[in-house]
Design an enzyme around this catalytic site. Sequence first.
Site, PDB file in Angstrom:
ATOM      1  N   PRO A 158      93.657  57.365  -6.775  1.00 15.61           N
ATOM      2  CA  PRO A 158      94.264  57.550  -5.460  1.00 15.61           C
ATOM      3  C   PRO A 158      94.324  59.016  -5.052  1.00 15.61           C
ATOM      4  CG  PRO A 158      95.903  56.812  -7.074  1.00 15.61           C
ATOM      5  CD  PRO A 158      94.584  56.806  -7.765  1.00 15.61           C
ATOM      6  N   ASP A 159      94.056  59.273  -3.800  1.00 16.86           N
ATOM      7  CA  ASP A 159      94.135  60.625  -3.246  1.00 16.86           C
ATOM      8  C   ASP A 159      95.602  61.055  -3.198  1.00 16.86           C
ATOM      9  OD1 ASP A 159      94.160  62.911  -1.672  1.00 16.86           O
ATOM     10  OD2 ASP A 159      92.583  62.176  -0.343  1.00 16.86           O
ATOM     11  N   PHE A 160      95.869  62.302  -3.579  1.00 12.37           N
ATOM     12  CA  PHE A 160      97.244  62.805  -3.599  1.00 12.37           C
ATOM     13  C   PHE A 160      97.841  62.944  -2.210  1.00 12.37           C
ATOM     14  CE2 PHE A 160      98.462  64.793  -7.773  1.00 12.37           C
ATOM     15  CZ  PHE A 160      97.612  63.992  -8.499  1.00 12.37           C
ATOM     16  N   ARG A 161      96.992  63.225  -1.235  1.00 11.55           N
ATOM     17  CA  ARG A 161      97.552  63.655   0.037  1.00 11.55           C
ATOM     18  C   ARG A 161      97.276  62.738   1.222  1.00 11.55           C
ATOM     19  NH1 ARG A 161      97.280  68.201  -2.957  1.00 11.55           N
ATOM     20  NH2 ARG A 161      95.046  67.937  -3.113  1.00 11.55           N
ATOM     21  N   ASN A 187      91.525  68.536  -9.488  1.00  9.43           N
ATOM     22  CA  ASN A 187      91.863  67.202  -9.978  1.00  9.43           C
ATOM     23  C   ASN A 187      92.467  67.264 -11.379  1.00  9.43           C
ATOM     24  OD1 ASN A 187      90.761  66.338  -7.597  1.00  9.43           O
ATOM     25  ND2 ASN A 187      88.782  65.838  -8.487  1.00  9.43           N
ATOM     26  N   ASP A 230      92.563  64.373 -13.230  1.00 11.96           N
ATOM     27  CA  ASP A 230      92.124  63.129 -13.866  1.00 11.96           C
ATOM     28  C   ASP A 230      91.200  63.355 -15.056  1.00 11.96           C
ATOM     29  OD1 ASP A 230      89.476  63.581 -12.702  1.00 11.96           O
ATOM     30  OD2 ASP A 230      90.373  62.917 -10.817  1.00 11.96           O
ATOM     31  N   HIS A 263      94.846  72.805 -11.510  1.00 11.21           N
ATOM     32  CA  HIS A 263      96.168  72.181 -11.507  1.00 11.21           C
ATOM     33  C   HIS A 263      96.504  71.547 -12.855  1.00 11.21           C
ATOM     34  CE1 HIS A 263      95.901  71.997  -6.835  1.00 11.21           C
ATOM     35  NE2 HIS A 263      96.168  73.193  -7.290  1.00 11.21           N
TER      36      HIS A 263
END
Length: 339
Positions: free
Chosen positions: A95-98, A169, A171, A188
Amino acid sequence: MGLRSHRVTLSPGPARTGRAAPIPGCASPCSHRIPWTRPLSLSVAAAAVLGLGHCGGDGRKQLSLRDVAELMRSRECERVVVMAGAGISTPSGIPDFRSPGSGLYSNLQQYNIPYPEAIFELAYFFINPKPFFTLAKELYPGNYRPNYTHYFLRLLHDKGLLLRLYTQNIDGLERVAGIPPDKLVEAHGTFATASCTVCRRNFPGEDFRGDVMEDRVPRCPVCTGLIKPDIVFFGEELPQRFLLHVVDFPMADLLFVIGTSLEVEPFASLAGAVRSSVPRVLINRDLVGPFAWQQRHKDVAQLGDVVQGVQALVELLGWSQELQELIHKEKAKLDTRFK
Ligand SMILES: [Zn+2]
């Protein structure tokens, strides 16, 4: 700087009038002209020294994706820096964070947290680390697989063209795709390593896989302190490796910006840190950041679906078959590793 940091205002930005930029701290640029000298013009030699006209031709000609592929094939560009964001991982199902609605934050309601950002806040983590480890369980290597874009970046490395991949990312799919950690700056953070919040000892993330998978909060084997995967929380410093940008970006002779909205600083500003003579290629759904408001004449924007954009480039490079073979081989490897 944490994940939230400052947002770049996506205002239209300064108009491109063709006038020289003002000299910082000087109200009157004219006073810097030495009397009785001709206006400065760069000789060909000086331009060469400064790297102008290097890699990407010399003129004001607008570059195309085909031109970029040709520069790579001829190895006129061979120090490629890549900036990647959530858009490269959404095809893997992450899922996209934003993105509102489809974003990770809206999927966090099940975790019963006071507000979504709390999952990446240290103060909340010390009170209730469970929601974060629920996410960690989701993102530990094995659940998601790299996709076409990750393997394109791997092939870029295999061909000796990748100077560095800067990713936002968490992930870890770049690592799973076989890109060595020394080619990566995980801006990050990463689940690949973890630290004790008390004695600060570092551990491989794998050491706590069993705990995370069985919904146990991992504890330090030395001091029993709470273990935190090395993900950058709000207000935390970026990893030391992020400082590599100081050498990487001036060295780069080609920049790819793939699947990122360029909204999170200091990551976003990096796109402007390559030399002005360096082609910058945006492969993204929308026109973003400096590609929208501070264009350079060697910018190329391949807009639309990210995987399709990368596929278009791969075809122009003549790498399609090789990439398919790599994906096939790696898939078999992961099937064995994560069966
Ligand atoms: Zn400890």
